[in-house]
Every structure is written in structure tokens, then in C-alpha cells.
Design an enzyme around this catalytic site. Structure first.
Site, PDB file in Angstrom:
ATOM      1  N   MET A   1       0.621  -1.163  -0.147  1.00  0.00           N
ATOM      2  CA  MET A   1      -0.144  -0.241  -0.158  1.00  0.00           C
ATOM      3  C   MET A   1       0.905   1.349   0.013  1.00  0.00           C
ATOM      4  O   MET A   1       1.726   1.328   0.825  1.00  0.00           O
ATOM      5  CB  MET A   1      -0.947  -0.054   1.323  1.00  0.00           C
ATOM      6  CG  MET A   1      -1.884  -0.954   1.224  1.00  0.00           C
ATOM      7  SD  MET A   1      -3.138  -0.881   2.503  1.00  0.00           S
ATOM      8  CE  MET A   1      -2.261  -1.272   4.026  1.00  0.00           C
TER       9      MET A   1
ATOM     10  N   CYS B   1      -0.541   4.500  -0.658  1.00  0.00           N
ATOM     11  CA  CYS B   1      -1.419   5.818  -0.457  1.00  0.00           C
ATOM     12  C   CYS B   1      -2.866   5.476  -0.095  1.00  0.00           C
ATOM     13  O   CYS B   1      -3.278   4.255   0.179  1.00  0.00           O
ATOM     14  CB  CYS B   1      -1.759   6.464  -1.844  1.00  0.00           C
ATOM     15  SG  CYS B   1      -2.613   5.500  -3.158  1.00  0.00           S
TER      16      CYS B   1
ATOM     17  N   CYS C   1      -4.807   2.950  -2.179  1.00  0.00           N
ATOM     18  CA  CYS C   1      -4.588   1.704  -2.009  1.00  0.00           C
ATOM     19  C   CYS C   1      -5.212   1.143  -0.681  1.00  0.00           C
ATOM     20  O   CYS C   1      -5.936   0.016  -0.641  1.00  0.00           O
ATOM     21  CB  CYS C   1      -2.975   1.503  -1.729  1.00  0.00           C
ATOM     22  SG  CYS C   1      -1.973   1.985  -2.962  1.00  0.00           S
TER      23      CYS C   1
ATOM     24  N   TYR D   1      -2.182  -6.569  -3.793  1.00  0.00           N
ATOM     25  CA  TYR D   1      -1.527  -6.511  -2.395  1.00  0.00           C
ATOM     26  C   TYR D   1      -1.295  -7.809  -1.787  1.00  0.00           C
ATOM     27  O   TYR D   1      -2.342  -8.545  -1.736  1.00  0.00           O
ATOM     28  CB  TYR D   1      -2.349  -5.675  -1.394  1.00  0.00           C
ATOM     29  CG  TYR D   1      -2.781  -4.361  -2.190  1.00  0.00           C
ATOM     30  CD1 TYR D   1      -1.886  -3.032  -2.016  1.00  0.00           C
ATOM     31  CD2 TYR D   1      -3.690  -4.193  -2.753  1.00  0.00           C
ATOM     32  CE1 TYR D   1      -2.258  -1.949  -2.636  1.00  0.00           C
ATOM     33  CE2 TYR D   1      -4.198  -2.878  -3.497  1.00  0.00           C
ATOM     34  CZ  TYR D   1      -3.201  -2.107  -3.299  1.00  0.00           C
ATOM     35  OH  TYR D   1      -3.672  -0.760  -4.096  1.00  0.00           O
TER      36      TYR D   1
ATOM     37  N   CYS E   1     -17.495  22.520  24.610  1.00  0.00           N
ATOM     38  CA  CYS E   1     -17.511  23.112  23.109  1.00  0.00           C
ATOM     39  C   CYS E   1     -18.780  23.848  23.237  1.00  0.00           C
ATOM     40  O   CYS E   1     -18.358  25.013  22.772  1.00  0.00           O
ATOM     41  CB  CYS E   1     -17.872  21.840  22.057  1.00  0.00           C
ATOM     42  SG  CYS E   1     -18.204  22.404  20.449  1.00  0.00           S
TER      43      CYS E   1
ATOM     44  N   CYS F   1     -15.971  26.192  21.685  1.00  0.00           N
ATOM     45  CA  CYS F   1     -16.096  26.286  20.192  1.00  0.00           C
ATOM     46  C   CYS F   1     -17.311  27.531  20.024  1.00  0.00           C
ATOM     47  O   CYS F   1     -16.995  28.549  19.262  1.00  0.00           O
ATOM     48  CB  CYS F   1     -16.733  25.262  19.409  1.00  0.00           C
ATOM     49  SG  CYS F   1     -16.006  23.642  20.023  1.00  0.00           S
TER      50      CYS F   1
ATOM     51  N   CYS G   1      -9.143  33.994 -17.205  1.00  0.00           N
ATOM     52  CA  CYS G   1     -10.016  33.796 -16.507  1.00  0.00           C
ATOM     53  C   CYS G   1     -10.420  32.249 -16.239  1.00  0.00           C
ATOM     54  O   CYS G   1     -10.381  31.685 -17.142  1.00  0.00           O
ATOM     55  CB  CYS G   1     -11.287  34.364 -16.884  1.00  0.00           C
ATOM     56  SG  CYS G   1     -11.696  36.140 -15.914  1.00  0.00           S
ATOM     57  N   CYS G   2     -11.089  31.730 -15.207  1.00  0.00           N
ATOM     58  CA  CYS G   2     -11.421  30.453 -15.145  1.00  0.00           C
ATOM     59  C   CYS G   2     -10.441  29.594 -15.223  1.00  0.00           C
ATOM     60  O   CYS G   2     -10.561  28.280 -15.776  1.00  0.00           O
ATOM     61  CB  CYS G   2     -12.560  30.014 -16.048  1.00  0.00           C
ATOM     62  SG  CYS G   2     -14.040  30.989 -15.673  1.00  0.00           S
TER      63      CYS G   2
END
Ligand SMILES: Cc1cc2nc3c(=O)[nH]c(=O)nc-3n(C[C@H](O)[C@H](O)[C@H](O)COP(=O)(O)OP(=O)(O)OC[C@H]3O[C@@H](n4cnc5c(N)ncnc54)[C@H](O)[C@@H]3O)c2cc1C
Length: 554
Positions: free
Chosen positions: A14, A16, A19, A68, A129, A134, A551-552
Site C-alpha cells: 500500500m 496511498c 490503496c 497487495y 464545546c 467552540c 479567467c477560469c
């Protein structure tokens, strides 16, 4: 007899998160597999919960077919699924110690699984929180932001409005919001579940599964410790005697002081420094390290310091505080910076030097729960402590201390405790946000962390002057930095300093979680004149000079 078991596989190959996803899907496709999970591709491990009739070869064949190589390295029996352990004598199947976000998530998950649950809370229901963290901080920060931008409009021709002076009214509105959310999101939600009870009192573990609350001893089948954290102050001579404000007290000040010293340049210290500055308080931040916001990319920390200094926040780094004393109703803070002594004065002193788990004096050690040096509860991948019937989640297990981590952990701990399902606590691709203006939002690895892990990487930095949304808003404060793996272009880190960066980071979070490349970001449609288009432009800067784009990004 157990009908399911938990298997741990070592999986080679593996590279990433993509994977990790392939392995998970391959394992899940095997008939009889109830759950499969790869905590992180870096761990090289996968967990599987399967019917005991499932032998190892089909699992290994499935991972082989996906490309794998897997080996089963551990196998252990589990309690039968969906049969919740019924507490003897009609007691509780699960008890949470604490009534904050982790506890509520645990209680709701347990109730959904059919368990009888008690939430024990010694203070205000809802925990940090909603009551003191928060919610109150973010609503006051928003008020300060509106106040600042109306006093200093970014558009010429708009009339500046004077900063509002009614702090008490703003604090009152904050208190009303806190009360409404506490009622709506905690008290009323608990009432929806007939099997959840709230016990008001201070819980103490007595050993085994015994818990004393208000003189009554309970023996729930399982326990989730979710006692949160408390502000921590460094041992500075005179500090304790002089007294100081915590973030909680600062958010409820009856009157604004003329000046304030904030010790600590982490996210809470910086958020509060800007908040009070914008309400007209003269603020100075004292940071012991060489940088504020030190967990962030240096470009981002340096740019934020510039913006805060433009707003007249004084930021001092590499500061050693020698002593704190009271004088004439204010504070004297004796400092030394690069050998140079200075006496700093202010009307109020706020200490924002971090939080430590609230785990002392509640009998954890008697119950066989092991703690780390700073009081963090030691848990395994399933959030089980060293005492098998006791699980823990939220701030009490240490960093990262965020409410979304607490809630995720609480639900997972309850499910693992009650059904033995063995879910892995997985913090892959965890974003975080500092709510300054501009905000800092980050996910994944910084450049330095990626290098330290031995990754060969490339980086791209895009100043917001190149982002049409920032230009149109006349607010080009900030930048976007992306970190990608050199060979594959896989995104491994994204760091954004921008207005509403917290909204932008979510796309990068998904990209990292699912192993996407910077080319994937560049090839994806992004609506024109949105801040998130900046991520696409930053991705393009790996190959193009973005100042020459039309643009874009055409
Ligand atoms: C100023 C500030 C701003 C923040 N801003 C954010 C943000 O923007 N985003 C974010 O994700 N996070 C933020 N956080 C962090 C977040 O608030 C915490 O990570 C989260 O609330 C932790 O939840 P918890 O359930 O682990 O603990 P808590 O919510 O603290 O709950 C623990 C509860 O346990 C109770 N308790 C303790 N011991 C006992 C006992 N023996 N018996 C009974 N009850 C007990 C306590 O009274 C408390 O109510 C902020 C924190 C602060 C301080």
C-alpha cells in the site's frame, strides 16, 4: 460460543489512501465479512470482523487479487454481535463519565444499539464545546470580524461605521445562543432516547466496573471515560498568586479592559488576541517559542503575524517569563527576550498555553487504567483502556483536542465496548482550523513533516492575489500551499490562509483521504469566483505560471 472473530492482517504494497480503499473494498467483498478497515495505508495493517466460518485464504486471495500481499497476524474471538450485554439487576449497560461531546456521541450510539445508558455529568451538561469553547468563542469572533470590517471597509466609497461599543449586549447574545444550543443539541436530544438517563454528580471509579455517583455505587457493564480537559498554565513564578483569566472567563468578561497580555501564541491565544483587539483592547501576545501558530507552515504563520500586527496586536516570540505580579489593579509581567529584560504591563492577563486531560482524582488508577505523563488515558486502537471494560474518548485521551474528534471517538468507543466490533480509531486526513481572520485551515502533512517521513515531495504556494474571489472581495490576505508527492503527484498536505479557509479545506481533506493527485484537483470543475477555486489554481501552479492564466484558469 463466539460466532464472529476479529482478524488483523499485515498488508504489503500500500502506498496511498487509494490503496487503503482498494484493500478495504477487496476484503469487504469476501462473503461472511462484516467489516473491513485499513486505519491508514502507512500502518500497513487491515482489520476484519468476519463470521468464524470464514477462513483466512479467501481474505488473502482477495487482497492478492487487488494487488497487495496480505498475512493474518492475529485472530481473536468476539462477543456475539447485536447482543448488547444486559446489566444485571436492570442497571446500565454503559455509563459515560462526563457529559460533553464525546459522552453524548457514546450515549447516542449505545442507545441506538439498544443499550441502557447513563451519562454522569458533574458540571454543565454539554461540556466544553457548547458552553465555554467552540460556540461562544466563534460567535464572539464573528461579531468582532463584522465590527472590524465595518470600521475598515475593503471597498473605497463605503462609509466606515464606528466599532460597536456594547460588549455586554454581544456577550448576552452569545450566552443566549449557548443556552439555546445546549438545550436543542444536548438536553432535548438526550430526551429523544428513552434509554438514556442523565445523572447529575461527580463520578468516581472504585475499581473493577464500580462507579460511585452521589453516594450510590453503580456497576455498569461498560464504561466510557469522557472527562475532557482543563486549561493548563505553566509554572511561572507569581502567576498562581496573581491570578489570571482562562479562555472561558475571557469570553464572559463583564467589561472590556483597556489592555490585555495573552501568554501563549497557539490557536486559542491568537483567536482571542484578534477578537479583543477588534473590540478596542490593546493586546500583547507573549510566546515562548520562536513562532506563533507553530504547528502550521512557516509561510502561513509569518503572514498571519503580519496581518495581526497591521491590526496593532503586539506579538513577541522567544519570550521567557521570569515573574508575574499584581500592581495597582493590573499586572506586571517580567520577561526576557534574547537576553533583554522587559516589564510588560496590562490591565488583564489571559493564559492560553494549552489544555491537559482532566483525569486526576477520579479513581482511574484504582480501576487499572494507565495514564501518560500529562494525564492522557492510554488507549489501544479501539479506544479500550488497559482495563478491559473501560473505554475512553475525547480530550481525556490527549491530542488532537477537537470536538469532531471527541464525538467520533465517543461513538466508536461505545460501539466497540458494547458489540466488540473492533473498529479502529482512524485519524487519517484530519483537518483543523484556527478561526483568526484570515482563518488558517490545514490537512495532511506540512512540507517539513513530509520530508521527515522520507517522502520526495514538491510544493506550490499561491498568494491570494491570484484568486479571483479574493480580488473581487478586495481581500487578498492569505495564501494556499500544497504539498504533493514528487513521482505520483498525490496530494499529501494542504494549508490555506484565507477568509473562510475552513470551508475550502474540506475539498483537500477528501482529496487526501481518497488518494487524489494535484492533477485531479486541476482537472475538476470549480465554480468561478469561489475561494475553493484557489485550490485548483494552486494545483495548476505545479505546472504553470498562474499569473499568466486567463479567467477560469483557462
Ligand atoms: C476556547 C475554546 C475554543 C474551542 N474551539 C474549538 C473549535 O472551534 N472547534 C473544535 O473542534 N474544538 C474546539 N475546542 C475544543 C473542544 O471544545 C473540545 O475538544 C471538546 O469539547 C472536548 O469534548 P469532550 O467530550 O472530550 O470533553 P468536554 O466537552 O470537556 O466534556 C467533559 C465533561 O466531563 C465532565 N466531568 C469531568 N470529570 C467528571 C467526573 N468525575 N464526573 C462527572 N463528570 C465529569 C466535565 O464537567 C465536562 O462537562 C475549543 C476549546 C476551547 C477551550
Amino acid at each position: 460460543m463466539n460466532d464472529r472473530d476479529h482478524r488483523l492482517l499485515r498488508v504489503e504494497g500500500m502506498t496511498c489512501e487509494g490503496c487503503a480503499r482498494h484493500v478495504t473494498e477487496a476484503l469487504k467483498s469476501v462473503p461472511g465479512v462484516e467489516q473491513a478497515q485499513v486505519g491508514s495505508w502507512r500502518s500497513g495493517l487491515a482489520t476484519v470482523v468476519a463470521n468464524t466460518a470464514v477462513t483466512d485464504p479467501p481474505l488473502l486471495a482477495a487482497s492478492q487479487k487487488a494487488g497487495y500481499h496480505g498475512v493474518v497476524i492475529e485472530r481473536r474471538g468476539l462477543e456475539p454481535t447485536r447482543v448488547i450485554p444486559r446489566s444485571k439487576g436492570g442497571g446500565y449497560d454503559l455509563m459515560t463519565i462526563g457529559g460533553g461531546s464525546a459522552a453524548f456521541a457514546a450515549a447516542i450510539k449505545a442507545a441506538e444499539l439498544g443499550a441502557r445508558v447513563a451519562i454522569v455529568e458533574k458540571g454543565t451538561i454539554g461540556g466544553t464545546c457548547v458552553n465555554i469553547g467552540c460556540v461562544p468563542s466563534k460567535t464572539l469572533i464573528k461579531a468582532a470580524e463584522l465590527c472590524y470590517h465595518s470600521a475598515y471597509p475593503q471597498f473605497e466609497g463605503l462609509t466606515a461605521c464606528p466599532p460597536p461599543s456594547n460588549w455586554q449586549r454581544v456577550v448576552q447574545q452569545k450566552d443566549d445562543l449557548v443556552a439555546a444550543l445546549r438545550q436543542g443539541k444536548y438536553v432535548d436530544v438526550a430526551a429523544v432516547y428513552p434509554t438514556i438517563s442523565i445523572l447529575k454528580g461527580d463520578a468516581t471509579l472504585l475499581g473493577g466496573r464500580q462507579v460511585r455517583v452521589n453516594g450510590t455505587v453503580y456497576e455498569p457493564e461498560k464504561i466510557v471515560v469522557a472527562t475532557g480537559s482543563s486549561p493548563w498554565a505553566p509554572p511561572i513564578p507569581g502567576l498562581e498568586e496573581a491570578g489570571f483569566l482562562t479562555s472561558e472567563q475571557a469570553l464572559s468578561l463583564e467589561a472590556l479592559p483597556a489592555s490585555m497580555i495573552i501568554i501563549g501564541g497557539g490557536s486559542i491565544g491568537l483567536e482571542l488576541a484578534q477578537l479583543f483587539t477588534r473590540f478596542g483592547v490593546k493586546v500583547m501576545v507573549l510566546e515562548s517559542g520562536p513562532h506563533v501558530a507553530r504547528a502550521e507552515e512557516p509561510e502561513i504563520g509569518q503572514a498571519l503575524v503580519r496581518y495581526l500586527e497591521e491590526e496593532k496586536v503586539r506579538i513577541c516570540t522567544n519570550v521567557t517569563i521570569r515573574q508575574v505580579e499584581r500592581q495597582d489593579g493590573g499586572y506586571l509581567v517580567h520577561t526576557q527576550t534574547d537576553g533583554k529584560p522587559e516589564v510588560c504591563r496590562a490591565e488583564r492577563l489571559l493564559v492560553a498555553t494549552g489544555r491537559r486531560p482532566s483525569t486526576s482524582g477520579i479513581g482511574l488508577v484504582d480501576a487499572g487504567v494507565v495514564l501518560r505523563a500529562q494525564g492522557e488515558i492510554v488507549v489501544n486502537d479501539h479506544l479500550q483502556t488497559s482495563s478491559p471494560d473501560i473505554y475512553a474518548a475525547g480530550d481525556c485521551i490527549g491530542d488532537p483536542m477537537y470536538v469532531y474528534v471527541a464525538a467520533y471517538g465517543g461513538g466508536l468507543a461505545a460501539e466497540n465496548a458494547l458489540s466488540g466490533v473492533g473498529k479502529v480509531f482512524d485519524l487519517t486526513a484530519l483537518p483543523h482550523v484556527t478561526f483568526t481572520d484570515p482563518q488558517i485551515a490545514s490537512v495532511g502533512l506540512t512540507e517539513q513533516q513530509a520530508k521527515a517521513q522520507g517522502l520526495r515531495i514538491r510544493t506550490a504556494v499561491l498568494p491570494l492575489q491570484h484568486v479571483p474571489r479574493a480580488l473581487a472581495s478586495r481581500n487578498t490576505k492569505g495564501l494556499i500551499k500544497l504539498v504533493a508527492e514528487e513521482e505520483t503527484g498525490r496530494l499529501v498536505g494542504a494549508h490555506v490562509l484565507a477568509a473562510e479557509a475552513g470551508e475550502v479545506i474540506q475539498e483537500a481533506t477528501l482529496a487526501i483521504r481518497f488518494g487524489l493527485t494535484v492533477q485531479d484537483l486541476a482537472d475538476t470543475f470549480h465554480p468561478y469566483l469561489t475561494m475553493v477555486e484557489g485550490l485548483k489554481l494552486a494545483a495548476l501552479t505545479f505546472k504553470k505560471d498562474v499569473s499568466k492564466l486567463s479567467c477560469c484558469a483557462g
